[in-house]
Design a protein around this motif. Structure first.
Motif, mmCIF file in Angstrom:
data_model
loop_
_atom_site.group_PDB
_atom_site.id
_atom_site.type_symbol
_atom_site.label_atom_id
_atom_site.label_comp_id
_atom_site.label_asym_id
_atom_site.label_seq_id
_atom_site.Cartn_x
_atom_site.Cartn_y
_atom_site.Cartn_z
ATOM 1 N N LYS A 1 29.141 35.188 31.094
ATOM 2 C CA LYS A 1 29.048 35.043 32.545
ATOM 3 C C LYS A 1 30.372 34.569 33.142
ATOM 4 C CE LYS A 1 25.382 33.600 35.694
ATOM 5 N NZ LYS A 1 24.153 32.802 35.816
ATOM 6 N N ASP A 2 31.035 33.643 32.459
ATOM 7 C CA ASP A 2 32.322 33.148 32.949
ATOM 8 C C ASP A 2 33.409 34.207 32.849
ATOM 9 O OD1 ASP A 2 31.300 30.722 33.635
ATOM 10 O OD2 ASP A 2 32.134 29.608 31.952
ATOM 11 N N ARG A 3 33.389 35.011 31.791
ATOM 12 C CA ARG A 3 34.405 36.054 31.661
ATOM 13 C C ARG A 3 34.253 37.114 32.736
ATOM 14 N NH1 ARG A 3 36.135 38.157 25.861
ATOM 15 N NH2 ARG A 3 37.986 38.521 27.117
ATOM 16 N N GLU A 4 33.016 37.358 33.148
ATOM 17 C CA GLU A 4 32.782 38.378 34.165
ATOM 18 C C GLU A 4 33.130 37.888 35.566
ATOM 19 O OE1 GLU A 4 28.698 39.278 33.583
ATOM 20 O OE2 GLU A 4 29.062 40.641 31.882
ATOM 21 N N ARG A 5 32.918 36.594 35.803
ATOM 22 C CA ARG A 5 33.192 36.051 37.139
ATOM 23 C C ARG A 5 33.762 34.644 36.988
ATOM 24 N NH1 ARG A 5 32.580 36.220 42.463
ATOM 25 N NH2 ARG A 5 31.823 34.395 43.572
ATOM 26 N N PHE A 6 35.035 34.480 37.363
ATOM 27 C CA PHE A 6 35.721 33.208 37.188
ATOM 28 C C PHE A 6 36.653 32.956 38.385
ATOM 29 C CE2 PHE A 6 38.253 30.038 34.782
ATOM 30 C CZ PHE A 6 37.235 29.375 34.105
ATOM 31 N N PRO A 7 36.084 32.849 39.586
ATOM 32 C CA PRO A 7 36.924 32.694 40.782
ATOM 33 C C PRO A 7 37.492 31.284 40.884
ATOM 34 C CG PRO A 7 34.625 32.494 41.380
ATOM 35 C CD PRO A 7 34.646 32.859 39.913
ATOM 36 N N PRO A 8 38.723 31.132 41.371
ATOM 37 C CA PRO A 8 39.254 29.783 41.593
ATOM 38 C C PRO A 8 38.419 29.058 42.629
ATOM 39 C CG PRO A 8 40.705 31.453 42.538
ATOM 40 C CD PRO A 8 39.658 32.184 41.781
ATOM 41 N N ASN A 9 38.263 27.747 42.437
ATOM 42 C CA ASN A 9 37.409 26.994 43.360
ATOM 43 C C ASN A 9 38.171 26.482 44.579
ATOM 44 O OD1 ASN A 9 38.086 23.895 42.941
ATOM 45 N ND2 ASN A 9 38.085 24.812 40.902
ATOM 46 N N ASN A 10 39.521 26.500 44.517
ATOM 47 C CA ASN A 10 40.297 26.026 45.656
ATOM 48 C C ASN A 10 41.718 26.575 45.567
ATOM 49 O OD1 ASN A 10 41.687 24.509 47.658
ATOM 50 N ND2 ASN A 10 40.220 22.841 47.456
ATOM 51 N N VAL A 11 41.953 27.714 46.217
ATOM 52 C CA VAL A 11 43.255 28.381 46.130
ATOM 53 C C VAL A 11 44.346 27.551 46.800
ATOM 54 C CG1 VAL A 11 44.568 30.417 46.839
ATOM 55 C CG2 VAL A 11 42.258 30.681 45.925
#
Length: 488
Positions: free
Chosen positions: A227-237
């Motif tokens: 799940k993390d490999r598929e979706r790993f967006p930064p939480n605060n750009v």
């Protein structure tokens, strides 16, 4: 006749006293301590902030804490045994004699690196021992922050899956058996130092070693959850940019402090560092726009980092125009390996390097080392290197041999870190699992530390997509982010 009154100036300011010995250059000492502080700020809070914000929200605390813990652990290990093993008397061609750097009699004396005297084949002295004009305490701390940031960089490869207890064991072991081998061999008077391999400020000692070791550790720890490999967006750009800014500006101390003096070569190193970083950032962004139609701020940060890394082995050894060449190549070669090769090579797909440290540090580090062997300018080399008449390949004569030396030095660094990092990981796994449990991988910070980075909902309230306006990490959206450069 009345006796003269005692000197009214406090002893702390009197020249020729233990507080201000005749060998002390206050300008050099001030710059060395400032440089050390700048490098320390790159880690704490620089990379602590960057790591905590560039990862998925559920890993923000764990990622930041891994960086913070590594830095603190290195400080203690360094002064107890690490410094002298890296910069003390020679035990083996790649190994210094261990010992503490804690006693007052040792720390207040003039700094010296006892294994750095360079000799001709007939036994005559070619270059005298490195003896900067400040106390050993300044040298110990300056080298300590370099060791600290190396472990912090390495942590970027294994974020989001490595057990924190395993990390606690990994840090002192890797510092002892990997980092200080490179440091002694290339900087402290080991065989690569005396052979003339150029590594001005850590392209090999820090960046190539951490990139290869991180890549190796990832193999043994395993990938993040599916799940993390598929979706790993930064939480605060935006906070990520704050960390990146500290990293960039701190590099003035990273490269500017390595002549061990506030001299002309230090100024060249700082200017070249910024030229290369800016060029690399621009080139990476242009490539994102050309091939993916969108400029990515994460991509810009990656390009900035590869520029800073690639100029590091040659920062004070090359001319300004060469720094632009470094920047063009550091903004394009790692971009190509990360964005093209990584997606097509099954080995790189299998080894899940969270922040792409292999590309941004290992690839950029070896690239910079080879380019240094090509573009090192003879007059600048004479200001810094122990081997006289050193120069890069473009200046003819013996310069061509320098490229081979750079490749050999890089090969030693790669080979040592591949083998020894593997041994360390296997040994730790016999005692404590390298990898988090499946429950920890699913939940993240709350399961690992009992803490979370953000209180987005009310205390004790569970996220409900029908009542809350913000997105959760794992919420599916019809319009997902498709930025050109995503975290690998």
């Amino acid at each position: 006749m009345a006796a003269l009154p005692p000197n009214p100036v406090p002893v702390a300011y009197q020249g020729g006293t233990p507080a201000v010995p005749v060998w002390l250059n206050k300008g050099d000492n001030a710059w060395q301590m400032i440089s050390a502080t700048l490098v320390g700020l790159q880690s704490v809070p620089g990379l602590v902030i960057l790591y905590g914000s560039i990862v998925k929200k559920k890993w923000a605390v764990n990622s930041a804490f891994m960086a913070l813990y590594a830095f603190a652990a290195v400080v203690l290990c360094w002064v107890i045994w690490g410094y002298k093993m890296s910069f003390g008397h020679k035990l083996l061609p790649f190994w210094g004699k261990a010992g503490p750097a804690l006693g007052q009699k040792y720390l207040v004396n003039q700094a010296l690196l006892p294994a750095t005297t360079q000799f001709y084949d007939d036994g005559r002295v070619e270059t005298a021992m490195v003896t900067p004009f400040y106390p050993m305490a300044s040298m110990v701390w300056f080298q300590c922050v370099f060791a600290g940031i190396t472990l912090v960089i390495l942590a970027g490869s294994v974020l989001g899956r490595m057990s924190f207890k395993a990390w606690m064991a990994f840090v002192p072991l890797w510092l002892t058996f990997c980092y200080r081998v490179g440091a002694f061999s290339l900087w402290g008077g080991g065989f690569l130092f005396h052979w003339g391999v150029m590594d001005y400020s850590g392209g090999y000692v820090i960046h190539l070693s951490s990139g290869i070791a991180g890549f190796t550790a990832v193999y043994w720890v395993g990938p993040r959850s599916k799940k993390d490999r598929e979706r790993f967006p930064p939480n605060n750009v935006l906070l990520m940019l704050a960390g990146a800014g500290l990293l960039w500006m701190g590099w003035a101390g990273f490269n500017g402090g390595d002549p061990y003096s506030a001299n002309v070569d230090s100024s060249m190193a700082v200017l070249n560092t910024n030229i290369c970083a800016a060029t690399s950032l621009l080139v990476w962004t242009w490539l994102d726009v050309i091939f993916f139609k969108k400029p990515s701020v994460i991509g810009a940060v990656q390009g900035m980092i590869t520029g800073l890394v690639s100029i590091t082995p040659g920062a004070g050894l090359v001319q300004g125009w060469a720094a632009i060449v470094f920047g063009i190549l550091s903004g394009s070669v790692p971009w190509f390996t990360m964005m093209i090769v990584h997606k097509r090579w099954s080995l790189l797909q299998h080894i899940d390097d969270t922040l792409g440290v292999f590309h941004t540090h290992a690839i950029a580090g070896i690239l910079g080392g080879v380019l240094t062997g090509l573009f090192a300018e003879p007059q600048l080399c004479a200001m810094f290197l122990p081997v006289v008449n050193s120069k890069g390949g473009v200046y003819g004569g013996s310069g061509g041999i320098q490229i081979l030396k750079q490749l050999a030095g890089g090969g030693f660094t790669i080979g040592w870190n591949l083998v020894v990092t593997s041994i360390i990981c296997v040994a730790i796994n016999l005692i404590v699992p390298l990898r988090m449990t499946e429950e920890q991988l699913l939940i993240g910070d709350d399961a690992v530390h009992g803490e979370e980075a953000y209180a987005l909902w009310g205390d004790g309230e569970k996220y409900d997509s029908t009542r809350h306006g913000q997105y959760s990490d794992d919420t599916s959206h019809n319009k997902a982010s498709i930025g050109a450069t995503q975290v690998v």
